[in-house]
Design a protein around this motif. Structure first.
Motif, PDB file in Angstrom:
ATOM      1  N   ARG A  35       1.072  -1.174  -0.032  1.00 39.33           N
ATOM      2  CA  ARG A  35      -0.034  -0.136  -0.081  1.00 39.33           C
ATOM      3  C   ARG A  35       0.823   1.239  -0.105  1.00 39.33           C
ATOM      4  O   ARG A  35       1.044   1.912  -1.178  1.00 39.33           O
ATOM      5  N   ASP A  36       1.565   1.525   1.181  1.00 38.28           N
ATOM      6  CA  ASP A  36       2.425   2.757   1.183  1.00 38.28           C
ATOM      7  C   ASP A  36       3.555   2.555   0.250  1.00 38.28           C
ATOM      8  O   ASP A  36       4.139   3.471  -0.530  1.00 38.28           O
ATOM      9  N   HIS A 217       2.769   4.439  12.330  1.00 46.84           N
ATOM     10  CA  HIS A 217       3.095   4.412  11.067  1.00 46.84           C
ATOM     11  C   HIS A 217       4.169   5.488  10.860  1.00 46.84           C
ATOM     12  O   HIS A 217       3.852   6.565  10.915  1.00 46.84           O
ATOM     13  N   HIS A 219       7.443   7.651   9.229  1.00 52.18           N
ATOM     14  CA  HIS A 219       8.134   8.017   8.063  1.00 52.18           C
ATOM     15  C   HIS A 219       9.699   8.315   7.910  1.00 52.18           C
ATOM     16  O   HIS A 219       9.657   8.926   9.256  1.00 52.18           O
ATOM     17  N   ASN A 253       9.045   4.424   4.456  1.00 48.93           N
ATOM     18  CA  ASN A 253       8.549   4.172   5.674  1.00 48.93           C
ATOM     19  C   ASN A 253       9.706   3.324   6.590  1.00 48.93           C
ATOM     20  O   ASN A 253      10.638   3.105   6.111  1.00 48.93           O
TER      21      ASN A 253
END
Ligand code: MN
Length: 421
Positions: A35-36, A217, A219, A253
């Protein structure tokens, strides 16, 4: 060459002093590669490719996987559906905005869980969503209730959590939990956190949030994604988000392989992940994403287990753990000795000995001298050509090219600028 089978035999203050003892009993790995990771500029995975990646990760022991946003396209929805119905051990999750048609698209794809996300900082509310705090809260509650009523697990995610008003964050999460969310994800969407700030934030959250599984989550805009994730785990978060090879928007990520190996090696923590397949999954994602792993990337970079300097090669040949924090074999890799300007006699001797070639110290010295001379005199043309090809691809061939863009615009009846007509 002596190989210490367990890094744990080496002194480690985290373990000796119990500094890492605050980790949760079971860390649940939530993969974001599909996804990301797929949101990395220029990357697309076909449904079949997603299934390949998901199968390996599930076999390795990854617990939860976000495999896409079904509302993006018909192909994306097909990918989510394909992985959701593949019978994998991992829980398959689909992501959506707090918008009814998005949530419906997730449910139609047979996902085990949905993750409903919405921005929560005033910056995002004002300029991006053009919604008030009340409207955001209303949408979150409405869609969490709707998803729960359809029998899927509900995770509530806020974007840009660490630049939002804390009291509003508390209010929003508690409302989402009341509406049926059982897991909540605090997203550091633009990598705006430090490890100490993360621990402070999670500590406060734990006092104020209603009971729910906590997830983060992170980054990597400042290279802190893994450090921030570890800080969150030490503060009691159970579910870290990761991407294979650290893929993801902008600088990516938290990297799966870095987080897993940091936990295993630096904390002596058994993750339950089959680490011997780390190199395999990293190469697979490199191939399918088309994003080359940086040479100096931690754990899976080409240089992670390469040694050239005389002092380091000498140490590694005598005992690998002198200059290797973990064994490459453990994650399915090999160490390499590079011969160049910094080469010393131990590496040359070792190579000759491995091939059964006897040599006097003088001969070894002579070989070392000639290796240095050759390395220092080599032209940089080939190196420059490689960098050129690499840059050109990054700049011109990622995603749809300028010519392709204007070709498409033309088909839609628009007039391209002169140079593309
Ligand atoms: Mn993200």
């Amino acid at each position: 060459m002596s190989i210490v089978p367990e890094e744990r035999l080496v002194w480690n203050y985290n373990i000796e002093a119990g500094l890492g003892s605050k980790l949760p009993r079971k860390v649940l790995f939530w993969d974001e590669t599909m996804r990301d990771g797929e949101q990395t500029p220029g990357v697309t995975f076909s449904p079949e490719e997603k299934l390949k990646i998901a199968t390996v990760l599930s076999e390795m022991g990854v617990d939860i996987m976000d495999v896409g946003i079904p509302v993006v396209s018909r192909e994306e929805a097909r990918g989510v559906k394909l992985v959701a119905n593949a019978g994998l051990d991992a829980s398959i999750l689909a992501a959506c905005r707090a918008v009814r048609k998005d949530v419906e698209a997730c449910i139609e794809c047979d996902a085990d869980e949905v993750s409903i996300f919405i921005a929560c900082s005033d910056l995002h509310l004002k300029y991006k969503l053009k919604m008030t705090r009340e409207q955001v809260l209303e949408a979150a509650v409405r869609e969490c209730e709707y998803a729960k009523a359809h029998g899927v697990g509900v995770t509530f995610v806020t974007e840009d959590t660490f630049r939002a008003d804390f009291e509003y964050v508390v209010k929003l999460y508690n409302a989402a939990i009341d509406a049926g969310a059982t897991r909540v994800v605090l997203s550091d969407t633009i990598g705006y956190t430090t490890p100490t700030m993360m621990q402070w934030f999670i500590g406060r959250v734990r006092e104020r949030f209603k009971p729910a599984q906590l997830s983060v989550h992170c980054h990597n805009d400042f290279g802190l994604a893994v450090a921030n994730t570890l800080a969150a785990l030490e503060a009691g978060v159970e579910v870290p988000h990761t991407c294979v090879n650290g893929l993801g928007e902008r600088s990516g990520n938290a990297s799966f392989e870095e987080l897993v190996m940091a936990l295993e090696v630096l904390y002596g923590y058994e993750t339950g992940i089959e680490v011997s397949r780390i190199a395999e999954v990293s190469r697979l994602v490199e191939q399918l994403s088309g994003i080359p792993i940086a040479v100096n990337k931690a754990v899976v970079g080409y240089n992670s287990f390469s040694h050239e300097s005389g002092i380091h090669a000498d140490g590694v040949i005598k005992m690998t753990s002198t200059y290797e924090p973990m064994q490459p074999e453990r994650i399915g890799r090999e160490r390499r000795f590079i011969f160049g300007k910094h080469t010393g006699s131990t590496a040359v001797e070792d190579r000759l000995k491995k091939h059964g070639i006897p040599a006097t110290p003088e001969q070894v010295k002579e070989v070392v001298g000639m290796i240095k001379d050759l390395a220092e005199s080599r032209s940089k043309e080939e190196q420059a050509a490689f960098i050129h090809v690499y840059r050109e691809r990054e700049e011109k061939r990622r995603g749809v090219s300028d010519a392709e863009f204007w070709g498409i615009a033309k088909k839609a009846g628009l007039t391209p600028p002169p140079e593309f007509r």
